[in-house]
Enzyme design. Structure first.
Site, PDB file in Angstrom:
ATOM      1  N   HIS A 430       0.821  -1.213   0.000  1.00 52.47           N
ATOM      2  CA  HIS A 430       0.000   0.000   0.000  1.00 52.47           C
ATOM      3  C   HIS A 430       0.854   1.262   0.000  1.00 52.47           C
ATOM      4  CE1 HIS A 430      -3.942  -1.659   0.063  1.00 52.47           C
ATOM      5  NE2 HIS A 430      -3.731  -2.386   1.139  1.00 52.47           N
ATOM      6  N   ARG A 520      25.814  -4.349 -22.497  1.00 50.39           N
ATOM      7  CA  ARG A 520      27.087  -4.789 -21.909  1.00 50.39           C
ATOM      8  C   ARG A 520      26.886  -5.988 -20.978  1.00 50.39           C
ATOM      9  NH1 ARG A 520      27.160   0.929 -21.486  1.00 50.39           N
ATOM     10  NH2 ARG A 520      28.763   1.914 -22.789  1.00 50.39           N
ATOM     11  N   GLU A 690      37.420  -2.905 -33.240  1.00 50.00           N
ATOM     12  CA  GLU A 690      38.102  -2.034 -32.279  1.00 50.00           C
ATOM     13  C   GLU A 690      39.620  -2.215 -32.281  1.00 50.00           C
ATOM     14  OE1 GLU A 690      36.603  -2.932 -28.370  1.00 50.00           O
ATOM     15  OE2 GLU A 690      36.574  -5.077 -28.748  1.00 50.00           O
ATOM     16  N   CYS A 761      29.506   2.039 -31.519  1.00 51.28           N
ATOM     17  CA  CYS A 761      28.961   2.042 -30.160  1.00 51.28           C
ATOM     18  C   CYS A 761      29.942   2.621 -29.159  1.00 51.28           C
ATOM     19  CB  CYS A 761      28.544   0.631 -29.739  1.00 51.28           C
ATOM     20  SG  CYS A 761      29.896  -0.564 -29.727  1.00 51.28           S
TER      21      CYS A 761
END
Length: 812
Positions: A430, A520, A690, A761
């Site tokens: 509640h 990730r 990368e 990204c």
């Protein structure tokens, strides 16, 4: 019978006669029981009986006089008058014809269940209760395990008197309801033996964000009042509706509550019909629902929502109470009412993205407590600890209410608060429901809050950082960012979001987006698993007793280390994939470095001391190594579970730090063995572009994989030969360097040659608009951004694309 209606005689058109709660039970009994949803039978004592009682001895006129000129904000006066009215009702005898009808109906119900005296729940049902724009829920009393005619009459009278509690009077006054135009019906319903099973509350919508495609379930051992009243922290589950309806098993979150006590039947003759007993260690370390039960409940929620939406001719999410019978194993729905917060937002409100944030996000703040966040706001002020209602009048406007647990009578106090903190309670108690409705940030289930804080202490309460709410020492300024989403123009370049925290997924999915470009995995391992993966694989070896106990505590509720790891990872990824479904969600497999793994529980036993972990044992090289291969296979199983069992086929896989073509082949073989194969059921497998080698040998890598996502952080570091963590050469680290732009260009061109996906990204587009402009002009497929960069970058890309189009130009 004049004053009695059995549930089978009722439906939602009878609200004025039997109140919202009883009308809704009747509606379910008529419409949903035939399609397999179980509802316990019973009867309603009508609102006409209430008026009939009040006419006895002039009770009605006396109530009018007692309520005259009462100011609902004058708490002391309100308490006195409400007590006088309740005593008046208790002292008014039932007319004999009404009492006889109640006894006759009770006898019929008992015979139906082959019992001499059925055990029943006695529940109030106000004629203005459970309407979409008002939450009367819990304002009037409910009594469980009532047995025999004497008890039944006593507790029916108790229900009728509860129409005039402090909170009920205050709520009606604040909503403009005339006290003498709200009547009370009483429902008498056969008990479900949840005292030997479990019970709880579920919503057919996410209560915090309004995300429509999830069912949120709370559960605890024993009768459901502890969950509703917030006296325990329940188990929580989320189920994704769209793929559940495709017969998948999409339990996208399980969270174990401590469930320190359970409500059971008290022995006959006790002062109260129910009592709380402590749960055993096994009970609080176990989920109170099986996966099968969770899925059954979610299906019930979907059917109930569909029915009530069809009846209302508009979308109507539902707030539902359920109970599992520990004797028969059956699951019953005992109440259903419209959800009253998210469903009341206007179309215009839903077109505004509102975010509370600190004015100085980098300012160091001391976390002193944390618990379950209710809402997404921030509040600050001075603490006022109140341990019981007798001291409620000491509470001042703008203070922070800190108490053990709030029941419905606390609402007048909560309305004055800038925030609320309770020791106990879950997200469907509640206190949580009222806090949402009045728009006050609350943190529930904060163990020891009343001991750790003190009256007059200045604190800040933040519910703006995900599912976890934080209490900070001191006052911190905050601001509200509001963005009109209806004005956003569509872009040709896809705008994706980077996300690491599944708890923020539902909220972030409300931003304009085309999907997730980077989910990730390592953040889920860090926050949900907390132990080194090999410490789980190898749990019974190389462990101190302390370390082993810590790991076993983390695993509570799961069958074994593998079950824990696989399900927890799948839940985290599943939550993100569900939030953005059916848009693509690209999940990068774990990319911790050895020094980061070492800091995890048990990690020192498995990690080497590397001179340069940034270039060491990380990424793909770890996956096929003899020492780590099994842990990576568990990771793959989790990803396969998301796609196959949960049905979230929008999830794609991305491999980080892939150094050679040979490594690529080895990793693809491991994925294939674990049911993750490119092209199977639409799966695409990408790599992080990368490393310079990924660009130099782009054609070779793209012959194996389905696309690139440029990781600008590591690519810049390795192209420019700059340690990105070194302050001494940080001025050289710049993604705008000409060499970097050439790298980006070559990667994009290679993907175009092979007609494959190319996104980015890394941090660069979030930080530098000129990099974004370059990428758009080169024709990159997507740009994935940190959430706070999405809206400004989206607008910039839309503007740039329009300018290119106006000049007759397009991206390459």
């Amino acid at each position: 019978m004049r004053y009695i209606k059995f549930f089978k005689e009722l439906n939602n058109k009878n609200v004025n006669l039997v109140g919202g709660k009883n009308a809704s039970i009747g509606e379910m009994f008529q419409e949903l029981v035939p399609i397999g949803i179980k509802v316990p039978d019973g009867f309603a004592i009508t609102s006409e009986a209430y008026w009939y009682l009040l006419e006895q001895g002039g009770a009605k006129q006396k109530i009018i006089e007692l309520l005259e000129n009462v100011d609902a904000t004058e708490i002391d006066v309100l308490k006195i008058r409400s007590k006088q009215i309740r005593e008046l009702i208790f002292g008014t005898p039932f007319p004999s014809d009404l009492r006889d009808e109640i006894f006759q109906a009770y006898e019929i119900l008992s015979q139906q269940y082959h019992m001499k005296e059925a055990d029943v729940a006695v529940r109030s049902s106000a004629t203005a209760e459970d309407l979409p724009d008002a939450s009367f829920a819990g304002q009037q009393d409910t009594y469980l395990n009532i047995k025999g005619k004497t008890e039944l009459i006593h507790y029916i009278k108790s229900c009728l008197a509860s129409l005039f509690t402090d909170r009920a009077i205050s709520y009606r006054a604040s909503r403009g309801f005339d006290h003498l135009k709200v009547a009370l019906s009483v429902g008498v319903q056969k008990m479900v033996r949840a005292d030997k099973g479990s019970a709880g509350v579920m919503f057919s919508i996410d209560t915090e964000t309004g995300f429509k495609d999830a069912v949120f379930i709370t559960s605890a051992w024993g009768l459901g009042e502890n969950v509703v009243g917030g006296t325990i922290n329940p188990d929580e589950f989320y189920v994704f509706k769209p793929t559940l309806e495709q017969n998948k098993r999409p339990i996208i979150k399980r969270q174990l509550g401590n469930k320190t006590q359970k409500m059971v039947y008290a022995p006959r003759g006790s002062e109260h019909p129910t009592r709380n007993i402590k749960t055993t260690k096994k009970e609080w370390q176990s989920f109170s629902l099986s996966d099968e039960d969770v899925l059954i409940l979610a299906k019930y929620a979907i059917e109930i929502e569909k029915h009530y939406s069809k009846e209302a001719k508009q979308y109507r999410p539902m707030d539902i109470e359920w109970a599992k019978d520990g004797e028969s194993g059956e699951i019953f729905i005992v109440q259903a009412r419209p959800e009253t917060v998210q469903s009341q937002k206007t179309k215009e409100e839903n077109q505004v993205f509102e975010k509370f944030k600190f004015k100085n996000p980098n300012e160091k703040k001391e976390i002193i407590l944390q618990g379950r966040a209710i809402g997404s706001k921030i509040g600050s002020g001075k603490v006022r600890i109140i341990n019981d209602l007798e001291h409620m009048n000491s509470f001042k406007e703008g203070e922070i209410l800190v108490t053990d647990n709030t029941d419905p009578d606390w609402e007048p106090c909560m309305k004055k608060a800038s925030a609320v903190i309770t020791n106990r309670g879950g997200r469907t108690c509640h206190a949580a429901i009222v806090a949402r409705e009045i728009g006050v940030p609350a943190i529930v289930g904060v163990s020891g809050a009343t001991d750790s804080l003190y009256t007059g202490m200045e604190i800040t309460v933040s519910c703006a950082e995900g599912e976890e709410g934080y209490v900070y020492a001191g006052i911190y300024e905050h601001e509200i960012e509001r963005v009109e989403l209806s004005n956003m123009q569509e872009t040709q370049t896809k705008i994706y979001i980077n996300i690491g925290n599944p708890e923020k997924a539902f909220s972030f999915s409300q931003l304009p987006n085309h999907g997730v470009g980077l989910a990730r995995m390592e953040m889920i391992i860090l926050n949900q698993i907390k132990a080194h993966p090999l410490a789980l694989v190898d749990l019974h070896h190389k462990k101190s007793v302390k370390e082993k106990n810590e790991i076993e505590n983390l695993m509570a509720g799961y069958a074994n280390p593998k079950d824990f790891f696989v399900k927890k990872i799948a839940e985290g990824i599943g939550m993100i994939s569900a939030a953005f479904y059916p848009k693509p969600v690209i999940v990068r497999t774990s990319d911790f470095k050895s020094n980061e793994y070492m800091r995890m529980l048990g990690g020192s036993s498995y990690e080497p001391n590397e001179e340069n972990p940034m270039l060491g044992y990380r990424g793909a090289s770890r996956y096929y190594s003899e020492s780590y291969n099994e842990a990576f296979s568990w990771e793959c199983e989790a990803l396969a579970l998301v796609r196959e069992e949960m049905g979230l086929t929008n999830m794609k896989v991305m491999i980080p730090f892939l150094r050679t073509i040979e490594e690529g082949k080895k990793v693809l073989e491991i994925l294939r063995k674990n049911n993750l194969e490119s092209g199977k059921n639409g799966l695409e497998i990408y790599i992080m572009c990368e490393l310079p080698v990924n660009v130099i040998l782009a054609d070779d890598f793209l012959s194996l994989f389905d696309g690139f996502s440029i990781g600008s952080n590591d690519l810049t570091q390795l192209t420019l030969g700059v340690d990105r963590d070194s302050e001494l050469v940080s001025h050289v680290f710049d993604e705008r360097n000409e060499a970097m732009l050439k790298m980006f260009k070559k990667a994009i061109e290679a993907c175009k040659r092979h007609n494959k996906y190319c996104g980015i990204c890394g941090q660069a587009p979030s930080d530098y608009p000129e990099v974004t402009e370059f990428l758009v002009k080169e024709g990159i497929t997507s740009i994935s951004l940190n959430p706070d960069s999405v809206i400004p970058t989206w607008n910039a890309v839309a503007k740039l694309e329009k300018e290119l189009k106006d000049h007759g130009l397009t991206a390459r």
